[in-house]
Design a protein around this motif. Sequence first.
Motif, PDB file in Angstrom:
ATOM      1  N   PRO A   1       0.820  -1.225   0.000  1.00  0.00           N
ATOM      2  CA  PRO A   1       0.000   0.000   0.000  1.00  0.00           C
ATOM      3  C   PRO A   1       0.853   1.275   0.000  1.00  0.00           C
ATOM      4  O   PRO A   1       0.548   2.238  -0.706  1.00  0.00           O
ATOM      5  N   THR A   2       1.935   1.282   0.768  1.00  0.00           N
ATOM      6  CA  THR A   2       2.831   2.449   0.797  1.00  0.00           C
ATOM      7  C   THR A   2       3.501   2.630  -0.554  1.00  0.00           C
ATOM      8  O   THR A   2       3.575   3.745  -1.084  1.00  0.00           O
ATOM      9  N   TYR A   3       3.965   1.530  -1.127  1.00  0.00           N
ATOM     10  CA  TYR A   3       4.605   1.596  -2.440  1.00  0.00           C
ATOM     11  C   TYR A   3       3.621   2.094  -3.495  1.00  0.00           C
ATOM     12  O   TYR A   3       3.957   2.936  -4.322  1.00  0.00           O
ATOM     13  N   ARG A   4       2.380   1.598  -3.457  1.00  0.00           N
ATOM     14  CA  ARG A   4       1.359   2.017  -4.423  1.00  0.00           C
ATOM     15  C   ARG A   4       1.090   3.519  -4.292  1.00  0.00           C
ATOM     16  O   ARG A   4       0.999   4.232  -5.289  1.00  0.00           O
ATOM     17  N   GLU A   5       0.991   4.013  -3.050  1.00  0.00           N
ATOM     18  CA  GLU A   5       0.769   5.446  -2.806  1.00  0.00           C
ATOM     19  C   GLU A   5       1.927   6.274  -3.365  1.00  0.00           C
ATOM     20  O   GLU A   5       1.721   7.288  -4.030  1.00  0.00           O
ATOM     21  N   LEU A   6       3.152   5.855  -3.099  1.00  0.00           N
ATOM     22  CA  LEU A   6       4.316   6.569  -3.637  1.00  0.00           C
ATOM     23  C   LEU A   6       4.318   6.543  -5.159  1.00  0.00           C
ATOM     24  O   LEU A   6       4.546   7.562  -5.810  1.00  0.00           O
ATOM     25  N   LEU A   7       4.078   5.397  -5.720  1.00  0.00           N
ATOM     26  CA  LEU A   7       4.112   5.230  -7.172  1.00  0.00           C
ATOM     27  C   LEU A   7       3.070   6.114  -7.858  1.00  0.00           C
ATOM     28  O   LEU A   7       3.359   6.774  -8.854  1.00  0.00           O
ATOM     29  N   GLU A   8       1.871   6.138  -7.309  1.00  0.00           N
ATOM     30  CA  GLU A   8       0.776   6.898  -7.936  1.00  0.00           C
ATOM     31  C   GLU A   8       0.838   8.403  -7.658  1.00  0.00           C
ATOM     32  O   GLU A   8       0.502   9.195  -8.524  1.00  0.00           O
ATOM     33  N   ASN A   9       1.270   8.789  -6.457  1.00  0.00           N
ATOM     34  CA  ASN A   9       1.164  10.199  -6.071  1.00  0.00           C
ATOM     35  C   ASN A   9       2.483  10.913  -5.797  1.00  0.00           C
ATOM     36  O   ASN A   9       2.524  12.134  -5.818  1.00  0.00           O
ATOM     37  N   HIS A  10       3.542  10.172  -5.502  1.00  0.00           N
ATOM     38  CA  HIS A  10       4.819  10.789  -5.159  1.00  0.00           C
ATOM     39  C   HIS A  10       5.979   9.970  -5.729  1.00  0.00           C
ATOM     40  O   HIS A  10       6.793   9.450  -4.970  1.00  0.00           O
TER      41      HIS A  10
END
Length: 153
Positions: free
Chosen positions: A9-18
């Motif tokens: 989930p953290t990786y997905r958030e970084l990938l999509e938004n940061h």
Amino acid sequence: MSTINDPYPTYRELLENHPVSWHDQMKCWVVVRYADCREVLRNHEVYARDWRRVGDEIPEFKQSVQSQDPPDQGVLRSFLMNRIKEQDLADICRRGCSRVARRLDALRGTGPFGLRRSVRSPRRRGRSLSSGHRRSAGSRTRSSPTPRRWRLN
């Protein structure tokens, strides 16, 4: 701890938004897209990892293959790659498989257990199977952040 148990989930958030962001605690840039990572690692003229390039003095004993840029990195990288090639990978695999088999045999009939804690790096040793150093390992995405429990009959 939740990121260690399930980093996706953290990786997905970084990938999509940061995809490129500054990390205050680590005091470094975090780059998560494959193409961006590849560019940073290959283009040492633009992206420097060697603090000596900005005037910092780094004692020789603190220099490593991860902290040097080409061409200085070449000698150390060559030395490291030659040592890796000299390893008996078949023997390392045999020893690792044997350790896993012994750990699983010891857990047989003991009830549910977590693979990461009980097999990969048991608390009594605090080491990984392969190198003797503690490392974080990725896992497959699960719907629940709760570690999966295993049982040997």
